[in-house]
Design a protein around this motif. Structure first.
Motif, short mmCIF file in Angstrom:
data_model
loop_
_atom_site.label_atom_id
_atom_site.label_comp_id
_atom_site.label_asym_id
_atom_site.label_seq_id
_atom_site.Cartn_x
_atom_site.Cartn_y
_atom_site.Cartn_z
N ALA A 197 -27.55 0.26 -2.48
CA ALA A 197 -25.86 -0.18 -2.69
C ALA A 197 -25.06 -0.11 -1.48
O ALA A 197 -24.20 -0.91 -1.13
CB ALA A 197 -25.33 0.23 -4.08
N ARG B 269 -25.89 -2.39 1.09
CA ARG B 269 -25.34 -3.89 1.13
C ARG B 269 -23.83 -3.87 1.49
O ARG B 269 -23.43 -4.88 1.92
CB ARG B 269 -25.68 -4.29 -0.46
CG ARG B 269 -27.20 -4.48 -0.83
CD ARG B 269 -27.24 -5.55 -1.96
NE ARG B 269 -26.49 -5.03 -2.99
CZ ARG B 269 -27.21 -4.12 -4.08
NH1 ARG B 269 -28.21 -3.81 -3.80
NH2 ARG B 269 -26.08 -3.95 -4.91
N ARG B 270 -23.09 -2.91 0.89
CA ARG B 270 -21.80 -2.84 1.45
C ARG B 270 -21.35 -3.18 2.83
O ARG B 270 -20.28 -3.51 3.20
CB ARG B 270 -20.98 -1.48 0.68
CG ARG B 270 -20.77 -1.68 -0.81
CD ARG B 270 -19.82 -0.75 -1.27
NE ARG B 270 -20.44 0.57 -1.51
CZ ARG B 270 -21.08 0.99 -2.36
NH1 ARG B 270 -21.17 0.18 -3.66
NH2 ARG B 270 -21.74 2.20 -2.45
N ASP C 129 -20.43 -6.68 3.87
CA ASP C 129 -18.96 -7.03 3.28
C ASP C 129 -18.03 -7.71 4.32
O ASP C 129 -17.39 -8.79 4.23
CB ASP C 129 -17.89 -6.11 2.68
CG ASP C 129 -18.74 -5.46 1.41
OD1 ASP C 129 -19.54 -6.22 0.72
OD2 ASP C 129 -18.05 -4.51 0.81
N LEU D 44 -25.65 -11.78 -1.23
CA LEU D 44 -25.03 -10.84 -1.65
C LEU D 44 -24.78 -10.79 -3.12
O LEU D 44 -24.78 -9.80 -3.97
CB LEU D 44 -23.54 -10.18 -0.80
CG LEU D 44 -23.81 -9.78 0.63
CD1 LEU D 44 -22.74 -9.43 1.20
CD2 LEU D 44 -24.59 -8.58 0.65
N ARG D 45 -24.28 -11.91 -3.44
CA ARG D 45 -23.76 -12.14 -5.07
C ARG D 45 -25.08 -12.20 -5.96
O ARG D 45 -25.16 -11.52 -6.74
CB ARG D 45 -23.17 -13.54 -5.19
CG ARG D 45 -22.47 -13.72 -6.59
CD ARG D 45 -22.20 -15.02 -6.55
NE ARG D 45 -20.87 -15.29 -6.09
CZ ARG D 45 -20.99 -16.09 -5.08
NH1 ARG D 45 -21.67 -17.05 -4.60
NH2 ARG D 45 -19.68 -16.06 -4.26
N ASP E 8 -26.32 -8.44 -6.21
CA ASP E 8 -25.25 -7.79 -7.07
C ASP E 8 -25.61 -7.96 -8.55
O ASP E 8 -25.73 -7.45 -9.37
CB ASP E 8 -24.04 -8.12 -6.75
CG ASP E 8 -23.49 -7.72 -5.43
OD1 ASP E 8 -24.21 -6.61 -5.02
OD2 ASP E 8 -22.38 -8.02 -4.98
N GLU E 9 -25.97 -9.35 -8.75
CA GLU E 9 -26.35 -9.86 -10.17
C GLU E 9 -27.78 -9.41 -10.68
O GLU E 9 -27.57 -8.85 -11.83
CB GLU E 9 -26.30 -11.49 -10.22
CG GLU E 9 -25.01 -12.03 -9.83
CD GLU E 9 -25.21 -13.50 -9.98
OE1 GLU E 9 -26.31 -14.11 -9.77
OE2 GLU E 9 -23.84 -14.16 -9.79
N GLU F 249 -28.60 -6.40 -9.57
CA GLU F 249 -28.78 -5.07 -9.90
C GLU F 249 -27.86 -4.71 -11.11
O GLU F 249 -28.47 -3.81 -11.91
CB GLU F 249 -27.79 -4.39 -8.71
CG GLU F 249 -27.51 -2.91 -8.85
CD GLU F 249 -26.81 -2.55 -7.69
OE1 GLU F 249 -27.08 -1.14 -7.05
OE2 GLU F 249 -25.88 -2.90 -7.67
N ASP F 250 -27.22 -5.81 -11.29
CA ASP F 250 -26.34 -5.48 -12.79
C ASP F 250 -27.41 -5.76 -13.91
O ASP F 250 -27.19 -5.24 -14.86
CB ASP F 250 -25.18 -6.42 -12.74
CG ASP F 250 -24.21 -6.23 -11.99
OD1 ASP F 250 -24.05 -5.01 -11.52
OD2 ASP F 250 -23.28 -7.29 -11.51
#
Length: 214
Positions: free
Chosen positions: A61, A64-65, A68, A80-81, A84-85, A87-88
């Motif tokens: 994580a 990945r930041r 940004d 990136l989106r 993130d999805e 990972e969530d």
């Protein structure tokens, strides 16, 4: 563009991964660590979107930041989106499994749901597979065993206990996998109160491990 220090750090770490996804020309004959780093460096410098598509799942994580600053790039933003999805979704799946485990522990403490009789009623085929074909124990009447028919198998008490344990484990895994009919898994997965049970169990397991190692 990403800072060069970030590019160097990412290239060095990912180049060391044994199962790194590589283009065909690098896979043929094997690629040295230097060639791997060069490939990753060029990709990060010139096409970070493709880098994320190919290797984003390998990033932490925090790593990945670092991207940004490139979110103005449509392709970078898209991957990136997506990451993130994913990972969530993984976190949600872990929470749901922990809640099911906590609920299952409650059921086991109550005793009825995972009793042999109720498990047999829910899954008679599995019961027969693990237990039903072999029930003769030391001291059992041999005539009764003979009357059980040709499919009857005499086993030791230890084997019978192993079969019973395997049956219980299979039924527990079925419950965790959401395969028990009539169970409101949606309610269990959404029950935040079960998190306290899970946390308490984790604490107990940690204490047990500590004293076992002492």
């Amino acid at each position: 563009m990403l800072p060069q220090t970030v590019i160097d750090a990412l290239s060095a770490r990912l180049a060391a991964l044994p199962d790194l996804r590589l283009p065909a020309q690098l896979r043929q004959g094997g690629a040295s660590g230097e060639r791997r780093r060069d490939y990753l460096t060029r990709l990060l410098q010139h096409d970070p979107g493709v880098f994320l598509e190919r290797h984003g799942s390998e990033l932490t994580a925090d790593e990945r930041r670092q991207f940004d600053c490139l979110r103005g790039d449509y392709e970078v933003q898209f991957y990136l989106r997506l990451l993130d999805e994913q990972e969530d979704a993984g976190k949600q799946a872990a929470v749901a499994r922990n809640r099911r485990l906590a609920y299952m522990n409650r059921l086991e403490a109550e005793g009825a749901y995972f009793s042999e009789a109720e498990m047999r009623e829910r899954q008679p085929g599995l019961y027969h597979h693990f237990i039903g074909q072999a029930t003769a124990q030391p001291g059992e009447d041999k005539a009764a065993a003979a009357e059980a028919g040709p499919s009857f198998v005499r086993i030791s008490e230890a084997e019978a206990q192993e079969n019973a344990a395997a049956f219980l484990d299979t039924m527990r895994q079925r419950f965790l996998a959401g395969q028990d009919a009539g169970v409101d898994y949606a309610a269990i997965d959404a029950d935040a109160e079960l998190d306290e049970d899970w946390a308490a169990q984790q604490q107990q397991d940690a204490e047990d491990a500590y004293f076992a190692d002492a």
